[in-house]
Design a protein around this motif. Structure first.
Motif, PDB file in Angstrom:
ATOM      1  N   ILE A   1     -17.302  72.977  60.953  1.00  0.00           N
ATOM      2  CA  ILE A   1     -17.345  73.073  62.254  1.00  0.00           C
ATOM      3  C   ILE A   1     -16.458  72.074  63.056  1.00  0.00           C
ATOM      4  CG2 ILE A   1     -18.952  71.721  63.930  1.00  0.00           C
ATOM      5  CD1 ILE A   1     -21.543  72.455  62.050  1.00  0.00           C
ATOM      6  N   LEU A   2     -16.142  70.674  62.400  1.00  0.00           N
ATOM      7  CA  LEU A   2     -15.022  70.278  63.466  1.00  0.00           C
ATOM      8  C   LEU A   2     -13.655  69.948  62.578  1.00  0.00           C
ATOM      9  CD1 LEU A   2     -17.512  67.247  64.291  1.00  0.00           C
ATOM     10  CD2 LEU A   2     -16.509  68.874  65.753  1.00  0.00           C
ATOM     11  N   GLY A   3     -13.401  70.686  61.505  1.00  0.00           N
ATOM     12  CA  GLY A   3     -12.204  70.470  60.839  1.00  0.00           C
ATOM     13  C   GLY A   3     -11.843  69.045  60.489  1.00  0.00           C
ATOM     14  N   LEU A   4     -12.924  68.137  60.126  1.00  0.00           N
ATOM     15  CA  LEU A   4     -12.792  66.935  59.608  1.00  0.00           C
ATOM     16  C   LEU A   4     -13.298  66.780  58.086  1.00  0.00           C
ATOM     17  CD1 LEU A   4     -14.046  65.022  62.909  1.00  0.00           C
ATOM     18  CD2 LEU A   4     -11.565  65.232  62.131  1.00  0.00           C
ATOM     19  N   ASP A   5     -12.694  66.057  57.250  1.00  0.00           N
ATOM     20  CA  ASP A   5     -13.009  65.758  56.086  1.00  0.00           C
ATOM     21  C   ASP A   5     -14.157  64.882  55.952  1.00  0.00           C
ATOM     22  OD1 ASP A   5     -13.346  65.088  53.268  1.00  0.00           O
ATOM     23  OD2 ASP A   5     -11.103  64.578  52.940  1.00  0.00           O
ATOM     24  N   PRO A   6     -15.276  65.321  55.414  1.00  0.00           N
ATOM     25  CA  PRO A   6     -16.407  64.308  55.436  1.00  0.00           C
ATOM     26  C   PRO A   6     -16.153  63.299  54.522  1.00  0.00           C
ATOM     27  CG  PRO A   6     -16.953  66.462  54.539  1.00  0.00           C
ATOM     28  CD  PRO A   6     -15.651  66.524  54.738  1.00  0.00           C
ATOM     29  N   ASP A   7     -15.337  62.948  53.704  1.00  0.00           N
ATOM     30  CA  ASP A   7     -15.290  61.736  52.843  1.00  0.00           C
ATOM     31  C   ASP A   7     -14.437  60.978  53.938  1.00  0.00           C
ATOM     32  OD1 ASP A   7     -16.218  62.552  50.752  1.00  0.00           O
ATOM     33  OD2 ASP A   7     -14.060  63.577  49.832  1.00  0.00           O
ATOM     34  N   GLU A   8     -13.467  61.093  54.807  1.00  0.00           N
ATOM     35  CA  GLU A   8     -13.030  60.233  55.938  1.00  0.00           C
ATOM     36  C   GLU A   8     -13.957  59.512  56.570  1.00  0.00           C
ATOM     37  OE1 GLU A   8      -9.430  61.599  58.138  1.00  0.00           O
ATOM     38  OE2 GLU A   8      -9.352  63.376  56.903  1.00  0.00           O
ATOM     39  N   TRP A   9     -15.237  60.082  56.962  1.00  0.00           N
ATOM     40  CA  TRP A   9     -16.059  59.557  57.758  1.00  0.00           C
ATOM     41  C   TRP A   9     -16.571  58.211  57.368  1.00  0.00           C
ATOM     42  CZ3 TRP A   9     -19.276  62.400  61.766  1.00  0.00           C
ATOM     43  CH2 TRP A   9     -18.640  63.719  62.216  1.00  0.00           C
ATOM     44  N   SER A  10     -16.858  58.166  55.971  1.00  0.00           N
ATOM     45  CA  SER A  10     -17.248  57.039  55.338  1.00  0.00           C
ATOM     46  C   SER A  10     -16.123  55.990  54.706  1.00  0.00           C
ATOM     47  CB  SER A  10     -18.131  57.298  54.120  1.00  0.00           C
ATOM     48  OG  SER A  10     -17.458  58.157  53.195  1.00  0.00           O
TER      49      SER A  10
END
Length: 119
Positions: free
Chosen positions: A51-60
């Protein structure tokens, strides 16, 4: 037709259903969990990449990831909604612009439920 979880010699019994990452990955949104104390993301579903082109692991991994991606003009109001929901232990919805992986701001409608975990 055999029922799931039944053997030829036993009576049919319900099979427990547990939400899984596979199921969450099919939902048309980003599912997340964060710590209400430090706001650090504990889980972000794989759909964040789609959806956003962002790596989920980076969020945490990045402490202020969410705050760094909310549009500066939206941050104060959005943070106030989140803080009020945390204080009241209730659900809330907020809308804001969020920086995607391509460098563009996308409009987000974030609906969340505050849960209090047992000690």
């Amino acid at each position: 037709m055999a029922e799931i979880g039944a053997s030829p010699t036993s009576s049919p019994r319900p099979v427990p259903v547990t939400p899984s990452v596979d199921l969450i990955g099919t939902l048309p949104g980003i599912i997340w969990e964060a710590d209400g104390t430090d706001h650090r993301m504990a889980y972000v579903s794989p759909r964040a990449r789609d959806i956003l082109g962002l790596d989920p692991d980076e969020w945490s991994a990045v402490r202020d990831f969410w705050e760094e991606h909310v549009h500066p003009d939206d941050l104060e109001g959005t943070t106030a909604v989140v803080e009020a929901a945390l204080e009241a232990l209730q659900a809330a919805t907020c809308e804001y612009r969020f920086l995607d992986g391509g460098g563009a701001y996308r409009h987000i409608r974030d609906t969340f439920q505050v849960l209090q975990r047992g000690e």
